[in-house]
Design a protein around this motif. Sequence first.
Motif, PDB file in Angstrom:
ATOM      1  N   LYS A  82      36.337  23.824  48.117  1.00  0.00           N
ATOM      2  CA  LYS A  82      34.416  24.167  47.878  1.00  0.00           C
ATOM      3  C   LYS A  82      34.154  25.384  48.538  1.00  0.00           C
ATOM      4  N   LYS A  83      34.748  26.286  49.452  1.00  0.00           N
ATOM      5  CA  LYS A  83      34.801  27.183  49.646  1.00  0.00           C
ATOM      6  C   LYS A  83      34.143  27.895  48.084  1.00  0.00           C
ATOM      7  N   MET A  84      35.979  28.218  47.829  1.00  0.00           N
ATOM      8  CA  MET A  84      36.478  28.968  46.722  1.00  0.00           C
ATOM      9  C   MET A  84      35.645  28.964  45.722  1.00  0.00           C
ATOM     10  N   SER A  85      35.257  26.910  45.340  1.00  0.00           N
ATOM     11  CA  SER A  85      34.202  27.027  44.150  1.00  0.00           C
ATOM     12  C   SER A  85      32.818  27.647  44.358  1.00  0.00           C
ATOM     13  N   ALA A  86      32.474  27.991  45.234  1.00  0.00           N
ATOM     14  CA  ALA A  86      31.310  28.207  45.538  1.00  0.00           C
ATOM     15  C   ALA A  86      31.195  29.535  45.199  1.00  0.00           C
ATOM     16  N   GLN A  87      32.148  30.383  45.625  1.00  0.00           N
ATOM     17  CA  GLN A  87      32.192  31.763  44.989  1.00  0.00           C
ATOM     18  C   GLN A  87      32.757  32.470  43.521  1.00  0.00           C
ATOM     19  N   HIS A  90      47.227  40.770  32.680  1.00  0.00           N
ATOM     20  CA  HIS A  90      48.355  41.575  33.469  1.00  0.00           C
ATOM     21  C   HIS A  90      47.407  41.194  34.918  1.00  0.00           C
ATOM     22  N   VAL A  91      47.665  41.688  36.040  1.00  0.00           N
ATOM     23  CA  VAL A  91      46.918  41.300  37.217  1.00  0.00           C
ATOM     24  C   VAL A  91      46.426  42.881  38.227  1.00  0.00           C
ATOM     25  N   ARG A  92      45.216  42.565  37.804  1.00  0.00           N
ATOM     26  CA  ARG A  92      44.396  43.317  38.351  1.00  0.00           C
ATOM     27  C   ARG A  92      43.673  43.381  39.735  1.00  0.00           C
ATOM     28  N   GLY A  93      43.731  42.141  39.858  1.00  0.00           N
ATOM     29  CA  GLY A  93      43.517  42.155  41.632  1.00  0.00           C
ATOM     30  C   GLY A  93      43.210  41.176  42.198  1.00  0.00           C
ATOM     31  N   ILE A  94      43.312  40.887  43.293  1.00  0.00           N
ATOM     32  CA  ILE A  94      43.665  40.037  44.120  1.00  0.00           C
ATOM     33  C   ILE A  94      42.845  39.718  45.171  1.00  0.00           C
ATOM     34  N   TYR A  95      41.864  38.275  45.430  1.00  0.00           N
ATOM     35  CA  TYR A  95      41.171  38.768  46.277  1.00  0.00           C
ATOM     36  C   TYR A  95      40.882  37.383  47.380  1.00  0.00           C
ATOM     37  N   ASP A  96      40.235  37.160  48.524  1.00  0.00           N
ATOM     38  CA  ASP A  96      40.458  35.699  48.859  1.00  0.00           C
ATOM     39  C   ASP A  96      38.744  35.316  48.249  1.00  0.00           C
ATOM     40  N   GLY A  97      39.433  33.788  48.207  1.00  0.00           N
ATOM     41  CA  GLY A  97      37.869  33.508  47.658  1.00  0.00           C
ATOM     42  C   GLY A  97      37.430  32.486  48.339  1.00  0.00           C
ATOM     43  N   THR A  98      37.617  32.293  49.855  1.00  0.00           N
ATOM     44  CA  THR A  98      36.148  32.366  50.810  1.00  0.00           C
ATOM     45  C   THR A  98      35.693  32.904  51.359  1.00  0.00           C
ATOM     46  N   ASN A  99      35.451  34.632  50.904  1.00  0.00           N
ATOM     47  CA  ASN A  99      35.133  35.253  51.965  1.00  0.00           C
ATOM     48  C   ASN A  99      33.958  36.106  50.985  1.00  0.00           C
ATOM     49  N   SER A 100      33.033  36.487  51.136  1.00  0.00           N
ATOM     50  CA  SER A 100      31.714  36.373  49.947  1.00  0.00           C
ATOM     51  C   SER A 100      31.973  38.221  49.830  1.00  0.00           C
ATOM     52  N   GLN A 101      32.619  39.045  50.719  1.00  0.00           N
ATOM     53  CA  GLN A 101      32.525  40.307  50.933  1.00  0.00           C
ATOM     54  C   GLN A 101      33.443  40.904  49.617  1.00  0.00           C
ATOM     55  N   VAL A 137      39.320  35.569  35.795  1.00  0.00           N
ATOM     56  CA  VAL A 137      39.646  34.941  37.426  1.00  0.00           C
ATOM     57  C   VAL A 137      39.736  33.573  37.113  1.00  0.00           C
ATOM     58  N   ALA A 138      41.073  33.557  37.624  1.00  0.00           N
ATOM     59  CA  ALA A 138      42.636  32.558  37.778  1.00  0.00           C
ATOM     60  C   ALA A 138      42.194  31.988  39.439  1.00  0.00           C
ATOM     61  N   ASN A 139      41.734  30.600  39.871  1.00  0.00           N
ATOM     62  CA  ASN A 139      42.425  29.842  41.186  1.00  0.00           C
ATOM     63  C   ASN A 139      42.609  28.299  41.706  1.00  0.00           C
ATOM     64  N   HIS A 154      47.814  25.871  49.004  1.00  0.00           N
ATOM     65  CA  HIS A 154      47.723  26.146  47.853  1.00  0.00           C
ATOM     66  C   HIS A 154      47.200  27.391  48.047  1.00  0.00           C
ATOM     67  N   SER A 155      47.207  28.390  46.986  1.00  0.00           N
ATOM     68  CA  SER A 155      46.562  29.946  48.091  1.00  0.00           C
ATOM     69  C   SER A 155      44.984  30.015  47.824  1.00  0.00           C
ATOM     70  N   GLU A 156      44.460  30.531  48.675  1.00  0.00           N
ATOM     71  CA  GLU A 156      42.743  31.032  48.729  1.00  0.00           C
ATOM     72  C   GLU A 156      42.710  32.184  48.620  1.00  0.00           C
ATOM     73  N   LYS A 157      43.671  32.415  47.167  1.00  0.00           N
ATOM     74  CA  LYS A 157      43.326  33.681  46.274  1.00  0.00           C
ATOM     75  C   LYS A 157      43.023  33.953  44.940  1.00  0.00           C
TER      76      LYS A 157
END
Length: 224
Positions: free
Chosen positions: A96-101, A192-203, A83-85, A180-183
Amino acid sequence: MSPKKVLILGLLLLVPIFLFLFLKGFGTNHYSLQTYYPEIDSTTELPVVKSGDTVFQKIPDFRFVSQEGKTVTQATLNNNVYVANFFFASCQDVCKKMSAQMVRVNEAFRNNPQVKLVSYTVDPERDSVAVLKRYAEMYQADAAKWLFLTGSKKELYTLAQNGYKVAAMQAPGSVPDFIHSEKLILVDKGKHVRGIYDGTNSQDVDRLITEITVLLHSYQQNEK
């Protein structure tokens, strides 16, 4: 207890069983992940899905330095799902939100050596190896599991924009700030990229954790 409450309790107890059967597919995993195409919508950072195209988005090779001062390339991540960010250490809000996730992902797969995390700085001029090491320690990141990478600003931004297809740039103005991206981006063993997610959204990160599990299961099935 009323019959209605008994029914509700029974349904709640069945949810984990249904989820398990869904993911396991009664022995066969029927839930498969997409492989994303090279074209990404610049406003949403989500893939533009096209049918009939067999050219998949693949992360190109790179060469950066980790929080331990070690050289890291794609070869370092061979046979791993990761998983990359993109972040920077002095960021006080989104990062900080991304790092927490990312910590949540790290904890979910702490005992699985096939899953890694990779955080690239967009502020390499200030985010030295020593700074990244301190940042990693703040989140109790094991360098064998979670890599914080720095290097050439040009190469980092090129990788973000042309490799991962996400935003990474210095914001205009005299005070150093960065766009920078929040993804969070899920990359499989074939890069290969298999998924893209909001790194600030716990769900959304819940979905990421589930889909990593699905991806790992698909590898296990193929090995049988």
